[in-house]
Design an enzyme around this catalytic site. Structure first.
Site, short mmCIF file in Angstrom:
data_model
loop_
_atom_site.label_atom_id
_atom_site.label_comp_id
_atom_site.label_asym_id
_atom_site.label_seq_id
_atom_site.Cartn_x
_atom_site.Cartn_y
_atom_site.Cartn_z
N GLU A 40 0.74 -1.10 -0.02
CA GLU A 40 0.18 -0.09 -0.03
C GLU A 40 0.74 1.20 -0.10
O GLU A 40 1.85 1.39 0.60
CB GLU A 40 -1.04 -0.05 1.25
CG GLU A 40 -1.68 1.30 1.45
CD GLU A 40 -2.57 1.20 2.91
OE1 GLU A 40 -3.64 1.77 2.94
OE2 GLU A 40 -1.91 0.70 3.90
N LYS A 119 -9.85 2.40 -2.00
CA LYS A 119 -10.00 1.63 -0.44
C LYS A 119 -11.32 2.42 0.21
O LYS A 119 -11.66 3.63 0.25
CB LYS A 119 -8.87 2.09 0.35
CG LYS A 119 -8.96 1.61 1.62
CD LYS A 119 -7.56 1.95 2.18
CE LYS A 119 -7.31 1.46 3.72
NZ LYS A 119 -5.79 1.81 4.44
N CYS A 154 -5.24 -3.00 3.35
CA CYS A 154 -4.74 -2.65 4.66
C CYS A 154 -6.01 -2.66 5.51
O CYS A 154 -6.53 -3.76 5.99
CB CYS A 154 -4.19 -1.23 4.47
SG CYS A 154 -2.88 -1.14 6.11
#
Length: 272
Positions: A40, A119, A154
Site C-alpha cells: 500500500e 479503499k 490494509c
C-alpha cells in the site's frame, strides 16, 4: 500458481521517481511468476500524510505508466499496491481540487489496466487518511486464468463483511496490500489467517518494510491457505516472498467442509 509479494521499503530521502524505477525493475525480475503484489502507498508511505496531496496522481499518471510497462515486460499479472489518486474535480472547481483516494491498480500481463479499487475503509479515527482521503464505494474482483482475485487494502482487513462480499462475488484469492504498523503486527497475522479461514480462501497480504514518517512498519508479508495454514511469511526487512499454491484447493476445501453453505446472517432475507 506462483505469486511474488514484493515487501519494499519507503526510504526517506529517496525520490518517488527513483523508487518507482527501482520497483519497476524488481517487478521485471519476477518473470515466471503468475501474480506479483506490491504494498500500500509505496510511492509516498502510508503514514506520510503530508505527502498524500503533493504525491497524488491521476489514473493515467506516471505510476500507472511505469507499472503497466513492468507487468508487460515481465508477462505477469500485477497488483501494483496503491497510490494516492487525485480524482476528477467537481464542475467549476480547479483541476487540483478533486478528491483524494487510496487507489489500487491491477494490470494484466499485456500491461492493460484490469481493475481499479479505491479503499473503502480509511484508517485514522477522524485524522490522517480518514479525513484526507475519500472512501471508495465498490467491491472489486479480477478474473485471472486460474483464480478470481478479491481486492482489499490494509485497514479493510479488519472488516469481515467486505470479504464476505468479495466471496459472494466469486473471489477465491484475497489480495491485501498494506502499510501495517509494527506495533500491531500480531493483529496483521491474526486477521490474515481469520479472513482465510472464515472465507475458505487464499490470502496474500503484502506489507511494507522500513519506516513511514516515523512509524516502523510490520513487514511480515504472509500467504495463508484456505485452512488458515501459513504457507510463507516474510521477515521485517525488504524481501521478495515467493510461494507456489494451488487455487483448486479453494473448491476442495469448500466441498470438504461446506461451512459457507450454513450462512444465515448477512444473506437477503425478509425482516419481520
Amino acid at each position: 500458481m506462483r505469486a511474488s509479494l514484493l515487501q519494499v521499503a519507503v526510504n526517506e530521502g529517496e525520490s518517488v521517481e527513483s523508487r518507482r524505477r527501482g520497483v519497476a525493475a524488481l517487478v521485471r525480475e519476477q518473470a515466471g511468476a503468475d501474480l506479483v503484489v506490491l504494498p500500500e502507498l509505496w510511492t509516498t508511505g502510508a503514514f506520510a500524510y503530508e505527502d498524500f496531496a503533493r504525491g497524488a496522481e491521476t489514473l493515467d499518471g506516471p505510476t500507472r505508466e511505469a507499472m503497466a510497462a513492468a507487468a508487460r515486460d515481465a508477462g505477469v499479472w500485477l497488483h501494483a499496491g496503491s497510490v494516492p489518486e487525485r480524482g476528477a474535480a467537481d464542475g467549476g472547481s480547479p483541476a487540483g481540487d478533486g478528491p483524494l483516494y487510496n487507489t489500487s491498480l491491477v494490470f494484466s500481463p499485456a500491461g492493460d489496466l484490469a481493475a481499479v479499487y479505491r479503499k473503502i475503509h480509511r484508517f485514522g479515527f477522524d485524522q490522517g487518511e480518514a479525513v484526507l482521503m475519500s472512501a471508495g464505494d465498490a467491491l472489486v474482483t479480477v478474473e485471472l486464468p486460474h483464480t478470481t482475485l478479491g481486492v482489499a487494502t490494509c485497514y479493510d482487513l479488519r472488516f469481515p463483511e467486505l470479504f464476505r462480499g468479495l466471496v459472494d462475488a466469486g473471489a477465491e484469492t484475497l489480495v491485501v496490500p498494506a502499510g501495517w504498523p509494527d506495533r500491531r503486527r500480531s493483529h496483521w497475522t491474526l486477521l490474515a489467517r481469520a479472513r482465510a479461514v472464515e472465507n475458505q480462501a487464499f490470502v496474500l497480504a503484502c506489507g511494507t518494510a522500513g519506516t513511514h514518517a516515523g512509524v516502523p512498519q510490520a513487514g511480515h508479508s504472509i500467504v495463508v491457505d484456505p485452512w488458515g495454514e501459513v504457507l510463507a511469511e516474510a521477515g521485517p526487512g525488504e524481501q521478495v516472498l515467493t510461494v507456489d499454491f494451488d487455487p483448486a484447493e479453494v473448491a476442495k476445501t469448500r466441498d470438504r467442509f461446506p461451512a459457507l453453505k450454513d450462512r444465515v446472517l448477512g444473506l437477503d432475507r425478509p425482516h419481520h
